[in-house]
Design a protein around this motif. Structure first.
Motif, PDB file in Angstrom:
ATOM      1  N   SER A   1      31.758  45.064  38.948  1.00  0.00           N
ATOM      2  CA  SER A   1      32.400  46.020  38.046  1.00  0.00           C
ATOM      3  C   SER A   1      31.444  47.104  37.550  1.00  0.00           C
ATOM      4  O   SER A   1      31.817  47.928  36.720  1.00  0.00           O
ATOM      5  CB  SER A   1      33.070  45.327  36.845  1.00  0.00           C
ATOM      6  OG  SER A   1      32.119  44.835  35.914  1.00  0.00           O
TER       7      SER A   1
ATOM      8  N   THR B   1      32.407  41.016  30.189  1.00  0.00           N
ATOM      9  CA  THR B   1      33.271  40.696  31.322  1.00  0.00           C
ATOM     10  C   THR B   1      34.268  39.622  30.889  1.00  0.00           C
ATOM     11  O   THR B   1      33.953  38.767  30.054  1.00  0.00           O
ATOM     12  CB  THR B   1      32.477  40.156  32.516  1.00  0.00           C
ATOM     13  OG1 THR B   1      31.909  38.879  32.182  1.00  0.00           O
ATOM     14  CG2 THR B   1      31.350  41.109  32.906  1.00  0.00           C
TER      15      THR B   1
ATOM     16  N   PHE C   1      39.030  42.564  39.975  1.00  0.00           N
ATOM     17  CA  PHE C   1      38.522  42.534  38.598  1.00  0.00           C
ATOM     18  C   PHE C   1      39.138  43.668  37.777  1.00  0.00           C
ATOM     19  O   PHE C   1      38.433  44.400  37.079  1.00  0.00           O
ATOM     20  CB  PHE C   1      36.989  42.631  38.596  1.00  0.00           C
ATOM     21  CG  PHE C   1      36.305  41.609  39.454  1.00  0.00           C
ATOM     22  CD1 PHE C   1      36.247  40.280  39.059  1.00  0.00           C
ATOM     23  CD2 PHE C   1      35.745  41.975  40.672  1.00  0.00           C
ATOM     24  CE1 PHE C   1      35.633  39.331  39.862  1.00  0.00           C
ATOM     25  CE2 PHE C   1      35.124  41.025  41.474  1.00  0.00           C
ATOM     26  CZ  PHE C   1      35.070  39.702  41.074  1.00  0.00           C
TER      27      PHE C   1
ATOM     28  N   SER D   1      34.097  38.404  44.234  1.00  0.00           N
ATOM     29  CA  SER D   1      35.294  37.597  44.005  1.00  0.00           C
ATOM     30  C   SER D   1      35.209  36.278  44.763  1.00  0.00           C
ATOM     31  O   SER D   1      35.364  35.209  44.185  1.00  0.00           O
ATOM     32  CB  SER D   1      36.548  38.365  44.423  1.00  0.00           C
ATOM     33  OG  SER D   1      37.703  37.567  44.243  1.00  0.00           O
TER      34      SER D   1
ATOM     35  N   HIS E   1      38.184  34.750  43.046  1.00  0.00           N
ATOM     36  CA  HIS E   1      37.397  34.210  41.934  1.00  0.00           C
ATOM     37  C   HIS E   1      36.974  32.759  42.188  1.00  0.00           C
ATOM     38  O   HIS E   1      36.800  31.989  41.244  1.00  0.00           O
ATOM     39  CB  HIS E   1      38.175  34.283  40.610  1.00  0.00           C
ATOM     40  CG  HIS E   1      38.498  35.667  40.171  1.00  0.00           C
ATOM     41  ND1 HIS E   1      39.283  35.932  39.075  1.00  0.00           N
ATOM     42  CD2 HIS E   1      38.147  36.879  40.669  1.00  0.00           C
ATOM     43  CE1 HIS E   1      39.395  37.238  38.915  1.00  0.00           C
ATOM     44  NE2 HIS E   1      38.722  37.826  39.886  1.00  0.00           N
TER      45      HIS E   1
ATOM     46  N   ASN F   1      36.012  38.048  33.531  1.00  0.00           N
ATOM     47  CA  ASN F   1      36.195  37.364  34.804  1.00  0.00           C
ATOM     48  C   ASN F   1      34.910  36.629  35.165  1.00  0.00           C
ATOM     49  O   ASN F   1      33.822  37.010  34.721  1.00  0.00           O
ATOM     50  CB  ASN F   1      36.521  38.368  35.917  1.00  0.00           C
ATOM     51  CG  ASN F   1      37.929  38.910  35.801  1.00  0.00           C
ATOM     52  OD1 ASN F   1      38.899  38.188  35.978  1.00  0.00           O
ATOM     53  ND2 ASN F   1      38.054  40.201  35.493  1.00  0.00           N
TER      54      ASN F   1
END
Length: 545
Positions: A301, A219, A282, A343, A441, A221
């Motif tokens: 995700s 990832t 994402f 998020s 985020h 993020n």
């Protein structure tokens, strides 16, 4: 057609219908272990930057072994740090710069004495080697743990669901919702012939020459601990796109054609959510649906899907209206979590309504996009039969405790009530999109959310939030006839409670502005001619009682 018996049976069995996490059942009695998990002690004064998990998974033994390299930045001077790992898992060794570290264990926490003191704002890294048979879930996803299953062809089919129970049941981490690593890499070795699907971007596969193949994912993020995931099976993969977003699907071979048909709905979901909530948060990590041996989870995700290609919630409609059978509940609900929960994440799980209330509301957003606002409002009203109003929506802070299961549908009906208070759909959707973008985020608490939605309107929403989230009872709108006058007032726990509300008088809609003091209604209508607009407002009243 309403099926109350079935809905209540599901509710009683599962504790929360939407399957997103294990709810606390502490009854206000907390232990030292709860405080170790739930509080930010000095030993947790560091900001995790990266987890790099390198694991071997042996399905036949239900055994995992390997390491997690944990990179972090000290927020205070650190000599001892706390890393969480369930006590049934074995600590093999812990290294800092190649040197073994001393440690001691208390409950599910591991206190590690660093060889080299790390000063404030300095970077640190440890390698944590461990192994064991992780807890097996009895009823995933409502209880946390591994699911060691086999598909219809006899191939291993492995999944994990840990929200509420804790990601530290299977890998060492700072198991507190307030700290998300900026990135995670997973190098997962599984028996040849099987595939592992994890979060983020696929980096590649490598035959290790020992009967195992390593599948690597990363990832880029921030990601919450409980979202970090492995999914192991003999998967078939197919690919699609929406705008610039990669859509990838991993399903069991014999379900490939069904999946291609069922997952076509994802494009409709994305079109709706992009419009009403903003772009997928994402994009760099892509969006995946992964077939799992349990019902579903919002793994960032890599959304877990186990609804058996049925419409509704395993073929039932949780609203009892029939509207919930027009779409696949797990795809819509768990995908909605990518915006709300993944998020935008609550710092403390006491504020989990920030995840579940908003995500439950996304169900009605999708309905409104596809079938119109009237169906969306009817669906939300139908969900109220699942609300108990016995415990507060917000839980206790600092002790790893969520609030009640009402966080789902009381939360979504609260949002619908606030939308109705706005009385301006353009303003509502702009505010929702702004909220989603502003806190993308980020970690938040309830007060930040309340302040954001309060700022957008002249009506003071704080008493409304307080009543719905911090008290159990709904505000009650009372009417009476006195001295020939028709009067109304609010009865609520919150001092000086005020809230506008829409009523019908002989079928004509009218907005009134009651307070906790009796106020006379214009025209002195007969009580029998008054009805609450129940589609827009979730309240109690004495009409008809």
């Amino acid at each position: 057609m309403r099926n109350i018996v079935l809905i209540l049976a599901i509710f009683t069995t599962a504790t929360n219908i939407s399957c997103a996490q294990v709810l606390s059942d502490k009854d206000g009695k907390y232990t030292e272990a709860d405080s170790l998990r739930g509080s930010l002690r000095p030993e947790r004064a560091f900001d995790v930057q990266k987890y790099h998990l390198k694991l071997k998974v042996e399905p036949e033994k239900q055994f995992i072994s390997g390491s997690n390299s944990i990179s972090f930045i000290a927020e205070e001077n650190l000599k001892t740090i706390q890393i969480d790992l369930f006590e049934n898992m074995k600590v093999d060794s812990i290294l800092q710069q190649g040197k073994k570290l001393d440690y001691n264990r208390k409950h599910n926490a591991v206190f590690i004495d660093l060889k080299e003191k790390i000063e404030t704002d300095e970077k640190g890294e440890i390698q944590f080697y461990y192994s064991g048979n992780p807890i097996v879930a009895k009823n995933a996803p409502w209880d946390g743990g591994f699911v060691w299953d086999k598909d219809k062809n006899g191939d291993p089919w492995v999944g994990v669901a840990v929200q509420g129970t804790g990601a530290s049941l299977w890998y060492p981490n700072k198991d507190h919702q307030s700290d998300e690593p900026e990135e995670v890499q997973l190098d997962i070795a599984v028996p040849n012939g099987l595939m592992n699907v994890s979060n983020g971007q696929f980096l590649g596969e490598k035959d290790l020459g020992n009967g195992f193949t390593e599948w690597s994912w990363k990832t880029v993020n921030p990601i919450n601990n409980y979202n970090v995931m492995i999914n192991i099976a003999n998967y078939e993969h197919f690919h699609d796109t929406y705008k610039n977003l990669d859509l990838d699907y991993y399903v069991l071979p014999y379900n490939l054609e069904k999946a291609k048909k069922q997952f076509a709905e994802v494009k409709d979901i994305m079109a709706c959510f992009y419009e009403k909530m903003g772009p997928y948060p994402f994009e760099e990590d892509g969006f995946k649906l992964v077939e799992t041996p349990y019902l579903g989870m919002e793994h960032q995700s890599a959304v877990a899907y186990g609804n058996e290609y049925m419409m509704g919630y395993k073929g039932t409609d949780l609203s009892g209206t029939g509207i919930g059978l027009k779409w696949d509940f797990i795809i819509i609900h768990e995908s909605g979590h990518e915006w709300y929960g993944n998020s935008i994440t609550a710092k403390d799980i006491a504020d989990m309504w920030v995840h579940e209330g908003f995500t439950s509301y996304t169900e009605s957003i999708y309905i409104e996009c596809r079938w119109g606002k009237d169906d969306a409002l009817e669906y939300l009203k139908g969900l109220r039969d699942n609300i108990e109003n016995k415990e507060t929506v917000i839980g206790d802070y600092g002790v790893n405790a969520e609030g009640s299961g009402d966080m789902y549908y009381k939360g979504s009906n609260l949002l619908n009530t606030i939308r109705s208070i706005y009385n301006d759909d353009g303003l509502w959707w702009n505010t929702l999109r702004d909220y989603t973008a502003t806190f993308k985020h980020q970690l938040v608490n309830t007060q930040q959310v309340e302040d954001f939605f309060n700022h957008a309107t002249k009506v003071d929403l704080q008493p409304v939030f307080d009543q719905y989230l911090r008290h159990t009872d709904l505000p009650k709108l009372e009417f009476r006839k006195k001295d020939g006058k028709t009067q109304a007032r609010w009865v609520a726990d919150v001092e000086n409670f005020k809230m506008p509300v829409d009523i019908f008088i002989k079928g004509v809609e009218k907005r009134i502005y009651p307070s906790k003091n009796w106020q006379t209604l214009d025209g002195n209508p007969d009580l029998n001619d008054i009805k609450i607009n129940e589609l827009k407002f979730y309240i109690d009243s004495n009409l008809g009682k």
